[in-house]
Design a protein around this motif. Structure first.
Motif, PDB file in Angstrom:
ATOM      1  N   ASP A   1       0.831  -1.193   0.000  1.00 20.34           N
ATOM      2  CA  ASP A   1       0.000   0.000   0.000  1.00 20.34           C
ATOM      3  C   ASP A   1       0.876   1.258   0.000  1.00 20.34           C
ATOM      4  O   ASP A   1       1.328   1.669   1.057  1.00 20.34           O
ATOM      5  CB  ASP A   1      -0.925  -0.002   1.224  1.00 20.34           C
ATOM      6  CG  ASP A   1      -1.865   1.205   1.238  1.00 20.34           C
ATOM      7  OD1 ASP A   1      -2.099   1.785   0.154  1.00 20.34           O
ATOM      8  OD2 ASP A   1      -2.352   1.556   2.325  1.00 20.34           O
ATOM      9  N   PRO A   2       1.134   1.827  -1.183  1.00 21.19           N
ATOM     10  CA  PRO A   2       0.678   1.466  -2.523  1.00 21.19           C
ATOM     11  C   PRO A   2       1.519   0.334  -3.110  1.00 21.19           C
ATOM     12  O   PRO A   2       2.618   0.060  -2.617  1.00 21.19           O
ATOM     13  CB  PRO A   2       0.877   2.761  -3.316  1.00 21.19           C
ATOM     14  CG  PRO A   2       2.056   3.401  -2.661  1.00 21.19           C
ATOM     15  CD  PRO A   2       1.925   3.091  -1.189  1.00 21.19           C
ATOM     16  N   PRO A   3       1.048  -0.297  -4.201  1.00 22.61           N
ATOM     17  CA  PRO A   3       1.763  -1.433  -4.768  1.00 22.61           C
ATOM     18  C   PRO A   3       2.976  -1.054  -5.606  1.00 22.61           C
ATOM     19  O   PRO A   3       3.734  -1.945  -6.016  1.00 22.61           O
ATOM     20  CB  PRO A   3       0.706  -2.116  -5.624  1.00 22.61           C
ATOM     21  CG  PRO A   3      -0.232  -1.018  -6.004  1.00 22.61           C
ATOM     22  CD  PRO A   3      -0.278  -0.116  -4.817  1.00 22.61           C
ATOM     23  N   GLY A   4       3.170   0.226  -5.851  1.00 21.60           N
ATOM     24  CA  GLY A   4       4.330   0.642  -6.638  1.00 21.60           C
ATOM     25  C   GLY A   4       4.152   2.004  -7.249  1.00 21.60           C
ATOM     26  O   GLY A   4       3.261   2.775  -6.869  1.00 21.60           O
ATOM     27  N   ASP A   5       5.059   2.307  -8.210  1.00 26.48           N
ATOM     28  CA  ASP A   5       5.017   3.548  -8.986  1.00 26.48           C
ATOM     29  C   ASP A   5       5.295   4.797  -8.160  1.00 26.48           C
ATOM     30  O   ASP A   5       4.895   5.893  -8.537  1.00 26.48           O
ATOM     31  CB  ASP A   5       3.669   3.686  -9.713  1.00 26.48           C
ATOM     32  CG  ASP A   5       3.472   2.598 -10.754  1.00 26.48           C
ATOM     33  OD1 ASP A   5       4.285   2.517 -11.696  1.00 26.48           O
ATOM     34  OD2 ASP A   5       2.515   1.804 -10.602  1.00 26.48           O
ATOM     35  N   CYS A   6       6.004   4.639  -7.030  1.00 31.52           N
ATOM     36  CA  CYS A   6       6.503   5.792  -6.286  1.00 31.52           C
ATOM     37  C   CYS A   6       7.952   6.023  -6.721  1.00 31.52           C
ATOM     38  O   CYS A   6       8.842   5.242  -6.351  1.00 31.52           O
ATOM     39  CB  CYS A   6       6.460   5.545  -4.780  1.00 31.52           C
ATOM     40  SG  CYS A   6       4.799   5.335  -4.109  1.00 31.52           S
ATOM     41  N   PRO A   7       8.208   7.067  -7.511  1.00 29.74           N
ATOM     42  CA  PRO A   7       9.577   7.287  -7.988  1.00 29.74           C
ATOM     43  C   PRO A   7      10.489   7.762  -6.868  1.00 29.74           C
ATOM     44  O   PRO A   7      10.103   8.589  -6.032  1.00 29.74           O
ATOM     45  CB  PRO A   7       9.405   8.370  -9.050  1.00 29.74           C
ATOM     46  CG  PRO A   7       8.177   9.109  -8.624  1.00 29.74           C
ATOM     47  CD  PRO A   7       7.271   8.085  -7.996  1.00 29.74           C
ATOM     48  N   LEU A   8      11.685   7.215  -6.821  1.00 34.31           N
ATOM     49  CA  LEU A   8      12.674   7.708  -5.871  1.00 34.31           C
ATOM     50  C   LEU A   8      13.205   9.059  -6.343  1.00 34.31           C
ATOM     51  O   LEU A   8      13.120   9.380  -7.540  1.00 34.31           O
ATOM     52  CB  LEU A   8      13.847   6.729  -5.752  1.00 34.31           C
ATOM     53  CG  LEU A   8      13.725   5.647  -4.685  1.00 34.31           C
ATOM     54  CD1 LEU A   8      12.652   4.636  -5.057  1.00 34.31           C
ATOM     55  CD2 LEU A   8      15.064   4.948  -4.469  1.00 34.31           C
TER      56      LEU A   8
END
Length: 426
Positions: free
Chosen positions: A324-331
């Motif tokens: 949560d969330p499963p992805g797509d968080c850019p570093l």
């Protein structure tokens, strides 16, 4: 004149070596290794780690200078061994994981596509998907250690993957820096401080995961004891292990206890990884060890000499604890972007929550920092695998293209690692 002829049966040179200060020692060992390789012989170098200077003549880690009594990571002996070991292959022909046609399975250097699948009880249908896939390597949870899955036919699944039309390297995922409350070794009443080697809760919010003092004998016994997990992994036929939470030495609670115990947590982790590697390799030559994360250990040649590859999560994209969330968080892409207002504002609401709730999380580390260490390890001859968490097609394609352009081998999936992912092709 001695004539060496190719072996008709598997050969093993149990030990060879040289006094480290003898003139021409590295060249002599190189000649020996060349002979062993030409004949397809497995071989093990002899190293004696004497406690006193007068007994360290066979400790090649100290290099050719007889007056040096400390590890010299750049000495010509270790350079020779790193170059030799970087070429590791399964041999003689027919050893290692073998496909239906009787040909040797892939080595790490052959891996183009790989699958990371751990948060799932594998159904026969998923196993068949993996068997029929173009993946060269598969990382699976060692399912029989889950308290509700002790009868899972792990050895049967490993054997199926070895005999797939495209044979797979099969690695067992194990968490060596945290205890997990859903494993068979967990006891009623356990928690932080009881036993004493459970030192805290997961800093990223993963429920049921607890950082540990991995140098404690009672914890290591779970893995390396006579009835330990590592023996079960070897018996199930795995080609090696995929080690999670190598970075446990940086956890604040681990650091605090290490200081109280008067030990260096980094060095203890290197020794811990070495003990695991030795356990597997003593029984199965060629046993693979991949260390996940802790990219900064690229500076430690002692560590690089133990592992076969580094896998680094979230080089470019991450998700959140418990998916949560499963992805797509850019570093943050660069060091300058870390903890900047502009970076935070660029995140989605779900990613902002992860950023705010977990100030020690990966969203406070830059891709630039990870890459600096991964490229250093690659320069030293270590294969690099990347793991990023993204579901948006444009992000997935970007990661695969970028990772491959750097000579890495990427995997991209959801943060829970709970579903089959087809090999990505452009």
């Amino acid at each position: 004149t001695t004539v060496f002829r190719p072996s008709l049966v598997p050969g093993y040179v149990g030990e060879f070596g040289a006094l480290r200060w003898v003139s021409g020692g590295p060249a002599f060992l190189e000649d020996q290794i060349d002979i062993f390789e030409e004949n397809g012989w497995n071989h093990a170098v002899y190293v004696w780690r004497g406690d006193e200077p007068e007994f360290d003549g066979f400790n090649l880690e100290f290099g050719p200078d007889p007056d040096n009594h400390e590890i010299d990571p750049d000495n010509p002996f270790l350079t020779l061994f790193r170059e030799s070991w970087s070429q590791n292959r399964y041999f003689p022909e027919g050893s290692g994981n073998v496909g239906e046609q009787g040909t040797p399975g892939p080595s790490l250097e052959d891996v183009e596509h790989w699958l990371y699948l751990i948060d799932v009880n594998l159904s026969p249908e998923v196993v068949e998907q993996i068997v029929g896939s173009e993946h060269d390597m598969v990382v699976l949870d060692f399912i029989p250690t889950e308290e509700n899955n002790t009868n899972f036919p792990m050895a049967q699944v490993v054997n199926q993957l070895h005999k797939a039309p495209r044979p797979k390297i099969v690695l067992a995922y194990i968490d060596i820096g945290e205890a997990e409350s859903y494993r068979t070794y967990w006891r009623p009443g356990w928690g932080v401080g009881d036993p004493s080697w459970i030192v805290g809760e997961d800093p990223d919010g993963w429920e049921g995961n607890f950082p540990v003092a991995y140098w404690y004998d009672a914890y290591q016994e779970i893995w390396l004891g006579n009835s330990g997990i590592m023996q079960d992994i070897v018996d199930a036929g795995f080609d090696g292990v995929y080690l999670d939470w190598v970075e446990a030495y940086s956890d604040e609670n681990v650091v605090e206890l290490a200081e109280a115990d008067g030990i260096d947590p980094v060095q203890e982790m290197i020794w811990w990884v070495g003990d695991i590697a030795n356990f597997g390799r003593d029984q199965k030559p060629g046993f693979i060890v991949i260390g996940q994360n802790a990219a900064e250990l690229a500076e430690k040649d002692e560590y690089l000499a133990i592992i076969d590859a580094i896998a680094q999560e979230q080089v470019w994209f991450d998700g959140g604890a418990d998916n949560d969330p499963p992805g797509d968080c850019p570093l943050p892409r660069t060091d300058e972007d870390v903890d900047s207002d502009a970076y935070r504002e660029s995140l989605s609401p779900a990613c902002q929550r992860q950023y705010d709730d977990f100030p020690e999380s990966t969203l406070h580390v830059s891709s630039q920092e990870y890459l600096s260490y991964l490229l250093l390890a690659q320069k030293k001859g270590v294969p690099i695998f990347t793991v990023d968490y993204a579901l948006e097609p444009e992000n997935v394609a970007w990661v695969y293209g970028t990772s491959r352009s750097l000579g890495f081998v990427p995997f991209v999936g959801g943060r829970a690692l709970d579903g089959f992912v087809e090999p990505f092709t452009e």
